[in-house]
Motif scaffolding. Sequence first.
Motif, PDB file in Angstrom:
ATOM      1  N   GLU A   1      -2.094 -12.549  -3.133  1.00 24.00           N
ATOM      2  CA  GLU A   1      -2.690 -11.989  -1.922  1.00 24.00           C
ATOM      3  C   GLU A   1      -1.633 -11.335  -1.043  1.00 24.00           C
ATOM      4  O   GLU A   1      -1.844 -10.227  -0.514  1.00 24.00           O
ATOM      5  N   ASP A   2      -0.494 -11.998  -0.896  1.00 25.28           N
ATOM      6  CA  ASP A   2       0.595 -11.450  -0.085  1.00 25.28           C
ATOM      7  C   ASP A   2       1.130 -10.148  -0.680  1.00 25.28           C
ATOM      8  O   ASP A   2       1.415  -9.191   0.047  1.00 25.28           O
ATOM      9  N   LEU A   3       1.254 -10.097  -2.004  1.00 23.58           N
ATOM     10  CA  LEU A   3       1.746  -8.887  -2.663  1.00 23.58           C
ATOM     11  C   LEU A   3       0.764  -7.725  -2.480  1.00 23.58           C
ATOM     12  O   LEU A   3       1.165  -6.599  -2.181  1.00 23.58           O
ATOM     13  N   VAL A   4      -0.528  -8.005  -2.640  1.00 25.23           N
ATOM     14  CA  VAL A   4      -1.541  -6.963  -2.466  1.00 25.23           C
ATOM     15  C   VAL A   4      -1.524  -6.462  -1.024  1.00 25.23           C
ATOM     16  O   VAL A   4      -1.522  -5.245  -0.771  1.00 25.23           O
ATOM     17  N   LEU A   5      -1.490  -7.363  -0.090  1.00 27.85           N
ATOM     18  CA  LEU A   5      -1.455  -6.997   1.320  1.00 27.85           C
ATOM     19  C   LEU A   5      -0.228  -6.137   1.636  1.00 27.85           C
ATOM     20  O   LEU A   5      -0.331  -5.104   2.313  1.00 27.85           O
ATOM     21  N   ALA A   6       0.919  -6.532   1.134  1.00 31.23           N
ATOM     22  CA  ALA A   6       2.151  -5.780   1.392  1.00 31.23           C
ATOM     23  C   ALA A   6       2.085  -4.381   0.787  1.00 31.23           C
ATOM     24  O   ALA A   6       2.480  -3.390   1.424  1.00 31.23           O
ATOM     25  N   ALA A   7       1.577  -4.267  -0.432  1.00 30.28           N
ATOM     26  CA  ALA A   7       1.486  -2.962  -1.085  1.00 30.28           C
ATOM     27  C   ALA A   7       0.528  -2.042  -0.336  1.00 30.28           C
ATOM     28  O   ALA A   7       0.827  -0.866  -0.109  1.00 30.28           O
ATOM     29  N   VAL A   8      -0.627  -2.560   0.058  1.00 29.00           N
ATOM     30  CA  VAL A   8      -1.610  -1.751   0.773  1.00 29.00           C
ATOM     31  C   VAL A   8      -1.047  -1.307   2.126  1.00 29.00           C
ATOM     32  O   VAL A   8      -1.147  -0.134   2.491  1.00 29.00           O
TER      33      VAL A   8
ATOM     34  N   GLU B   1       2.065  -0.949   3.055  1.00 33.69           N
ATOM     35  CA  GLU B   1       3.147   0.014   2.875  1.00 33.69           C
ATOM     36  C   GLU B   1       2.584   1.385   2.514  1.00 33.69           C
ATOM     37  O   GLU B   1       3.037   2.412   3.019  1.00 33.69           O
ATOM     38  N   CYS B   2       1.591   1.417   1.651  1.00 36.26           N
ATOM     39  CA  CYS B   2       0.966   2.672   1.257  1.00 36.26           C
ATOM     40  C   CYS B   2       0.323   3.360   2.465  1.00 36.26           C
ATOM     41  O   CYS B   2       0.522   4.551   2.697  1.00 36.26           O
ATOM     42  N   LEU B   3      -0.444   2.621   3.241  1.00 41.36           N
ATOM     43  CA  LEU B   3      -1.090   3.177   4.431  1.00 41.36           C
ATOM     44  C   LEU B   3      -0.061   3.647   5.456  1.00 41.36           C
ATOM     45  O   LEU B   3      -0.253   4.666   6.124  1.00 41.36           O
TER      46      LEU B   3
END
Length: 114
Positions: free
Chosen positions: A78-85, A87-89
């Motif tokens: 969950e933390d990895l997905v949140l961080a990737a999203v 950063e992308c935004l």
Amino acid sequence: MKARLPDEFRGGGQAAMMKQLQKMQEEMARVQEEVENASFSASVGGGAVTAQCNGRQELLSISISPEVVDPEDVEMLEDLVLAAVNECLSKAKDAMEQGMAQAQGGMPGLPGMM
């Protein structure tokens, strides 16, 4: 001693200024469309999770490497997905801000523009 006005304020200064503002507004619209149609991506965890979004800050895809799918550690995923999203935004937002700043040509933000 007389103060000298810049050329754009002499004679038809107001018309020239309006023309310049219209040109800047057109450039800002062009940049906005260009950035909105661009694609941005961000990877975290050494490429374990990758998010892709567009300049409208809409999430387009998420890729998750099977190695990081651990039922015992869902929180890390969950933390990895949140961080990737995020950063992308953030990349999409920064691209829009930079494009608008360039289109304004150093002029401060004007009400109603953007």
